[in-house]
Design an enzyme around this catalytic site. Structure first.
Site: not given
Length: 616
Positions: A594, A550
């Site tokens: 996310h 991420h």
């Protein structure tokens, strides 16, 4: 792999006849593009953001749009269609990047995953549909001075992106989400879990027993994610991955072309001219389809170039183009054209550990990942009786991913007073933990596991991405600086304490057998000397942390006129014309989620801003 061979014929037939998305014109060779066709917009990167932007711009038939994608086409790639196989495909269709030696991780180098296929990371990721917190977007608005990035104002872009559908098999979802905070007419299919093992009931029983910070959250996507709730994923109603390819490519448009296997070297000032305001106009893209021969092709956009190369690719393209820190560019052998020292800086990723506990069960997904026979049986269940379109079921574990719930927590007051509050706001988490009914990747040959994955979602560590010389195709130098901020190591320790308290609930009494190597047993954890425990946790964390995949921030937006940052709030590159960047590199901070969904939101808003600039 053997699990694929027995079903290859029926699976591929199913894919091509029943699931292959309506596709824009996809070309393998530049010479095959329509002769003489000029493009208003050239999109450098056909990933999560790039295809969403391409779709929205090509809705206007007056605009011709070209997408240049470095990877191959994902059309007809079977593995990426099956949600549960995501842990296999994320290694198979990847740029194969590694970080520099990380002092915070005991001088280890890490795999740094990035999707190398049409659809980018949306074609290989874990498909978590998590929006982040309202505070995340309100902080974007505050930092940029543009209220259009606020939580309330980006709801229209969530709506354009999300299409909530029933899970495969249509199980009951009552109480698992709040219908009022979701959208049903967007591009990307989103669903709740379709396959619920007994493990799920144990997780929810522990939540009921413990309460407090472990309390049930009916919908973690409401803007207030704290607590534990069910996890939506970008999976359609028949148990198949929904990516930017399946969601955003539209074959009915002759004004959208996609060229795959096109590696971009740089963007170039058009005709080497500088406009009347002494600003370069970067509307020419240079790329190759043959790195070995080094043959380069240039193509110019009539209106704009939109870079969607991701947190690694976008700064690399800018730096190779002479846009960045002039001093370091000269040292790398690149002629500086625009001095923007923030390019490649502010790299932020969420530290991640997949903590696997040996469990007293045989009802986990471990055998699917290590036993070809079990994997083949699961695939047959997913395909249906004969693997024909009319028999397709999307059933069983393969129609889901590796987690059914997700939870978020704030660290204690002691840490925020010592290090400051690095979250986006008071209702935002510092930590994410998600339980999984098995080992995260390929498990050991014997034993069955449960995982409690811990993630520091509001990290303090920062790193950088820099070019490694003047060859634009040399992999860049990636230094995320994992665990270089004291807060991050302290927060991960707290995450492990939260895990151990969770597993100390009575429902796990005979279920959890052994901890991960390097961690104490549950009983020893609560009896150890505090300093000894702290030292053991730190050693384990530094030896076990990996990338959550991420990363953000390397081409960050800031307020218009700010002395730092790379982009203005409209995602235009500062001090130049004709050039925008739209992907996770534009985030000034990583969201507490996310990053897939926030990237889609950035793409949807970027497309709206671009249309507004050019439509009469």
């Amino acid at each position: 792999m053997r699990w694929f061979r027995h079903a290859a014929t029926t699976a591929l037939w199913l894919l091509f006849t029943n699931f292959a998305p309506s596709s824009a014109a996809i070309y393998d060779q530049y010479s095959d593009l329509p002769k003489g066709k000029e493009y208003d917009f050239i999109i450098a990167g056909g990933g999560t953001a790039g295809l969403a932007v391409a779709n929205r711009l090509s809705e206007d038939s007056a605009f011709n749009v070209l997408v240049l994608e470095a990877g191959t086409s994902s059309i007809g790639v079977f593995n990426i269609t099956v949600p549960f196989f995501s842990t296999r495909t994320m290694l198979q269709y990847d740029w194969n990047l590694t970080t520099t030696v990380q002092p915070g991780l005991g001088d280890r180098q890490l795999f740094f995953p990035r999707g190398f296929i049409l659809g980018g990371s949306s074609s290989i990721n874990g498909m978590f549909y998590t929006r982040g917190s309202a505070d995340d977007f309100d902080r974007f608005a505050a930092v940029t001075g543009d209220n259009g990035w606020s939580w309330d104002n980006v709801q229209q872009y969530f709506a354009l992106n999300e299409k909530l559908v029933s899970p495969a098999g249509n199980p009951s979802t009552t109480g698992k989400f709040n219908p009022e905070v979701h959208y049903y007419d967007g591009a990307v299919d989103v669903s709740l879990p379709s396959f619920s093992p007994d493990f799920d009931s144990k997780v929810l029983d522990a939540v009921d027993e413990l309460g407090g910070v472990y309390s049930y959250n009916e919908d973690v996507n409401s803007g207030s994610p704290l607590g534990l709730g069910w996890l939506p994923r970008t999976i359609d109603s028949e148990g198949r991955r929904s990516s930017s390819v399946t969601a955003y490519l539209d074959g009915s448009r002759d004004n959208l072309d996609i060229l795959v296997n096109a590696r971009i070297s740089r963007v170039i000032p058009t005709s080497n001219e500088v406009n009347s305001t002494a600003r370069h106009s970067f509307r020419t893209v240079e790329f190759t389809q043959d790195i070995a021969k080094g043959t380069l092709t240039q193509i110019t956009a009539l209106k704009e170039v939109i870079i969607c190369g991701g947190v690694v690719g976008s700064p690399q393209i800018l730096l190779n183009s002479g846009i960045g820190n002039s001093t370091t560019l000269l040292a790398s052998g690149v002629t500086p054209l625009v001095d923007l020292p923030s390019v490649g800086q502010n790299l932020s990723d969420q530290a991640f550990i997949a903590n696997a506990f040996l469990a007293n069960t045989t009802d986990s997904y471990d055998d699917i990942n290590r036993n070809d026979t079990v994997s083949a049986e699961a695939l047959a269940e997913w395909l249906g009786k004969d693997g024909k379109p009319e028999d397709f079921r999307g059933a069983g574990q393969l129609g889901d991913t590796f987690a059914n719930q997700i939870s978020y927590y704030r660290v204690g007051k002691e840490l925020t007073e010592k290090y400051g509050d690095l979250s986006a706001g008071p209702t935002s988490p510092h930590l994410e933990i998600y339980p999984g009914n098995g080992y995260f990747l390929t498990p050991p040959p014997t034993g069955y596991y449960m995982s409690m994955t811990t993630v520091v979602v509001s990290p303090g560590s920062r790193g950088s991405i820099t070019i490694n010389g003047s060859n634009p195709f040399t992999p860049p130098i990636i230094n995320p600086g994992y665990l270089t901020a004291d807060f991050d190591i302290a927060a991960m320790k707290e995450a492990l304490r939260i895990v151990y308290t969770f597993l100390n609930a009575s429902v796990w009494d005979t279920y959890v057998l052994e901890p991960p190597a390097g961690l104490p047993s549950i009983s020893d954890f609560f009896d150890m000397d505090a300093r000894d425990l702290d030292a053991q946790l730190e050693t384990y964390i530094r030896n076990s942390t990996a990338s959550s995949a991420h990363p953000v921030g390397t081409v960050a937006m800031s307020a218009k006129g700010a002395s730092y940052g790379v982009l203005d709030p409209d995602l235009k590159v500062k001090d130049v014309d004709g050039l925008r960047v739209v992907d996770a590199s534009a985030f000034p901070f990583v969201t507490c989620s996310h990053t897939q969904v926030p990237v889609y939101v950035f793409a949807e808003r970027a497309a709206a801003l671009i249309k507004n600039s050019w439509q009469g």
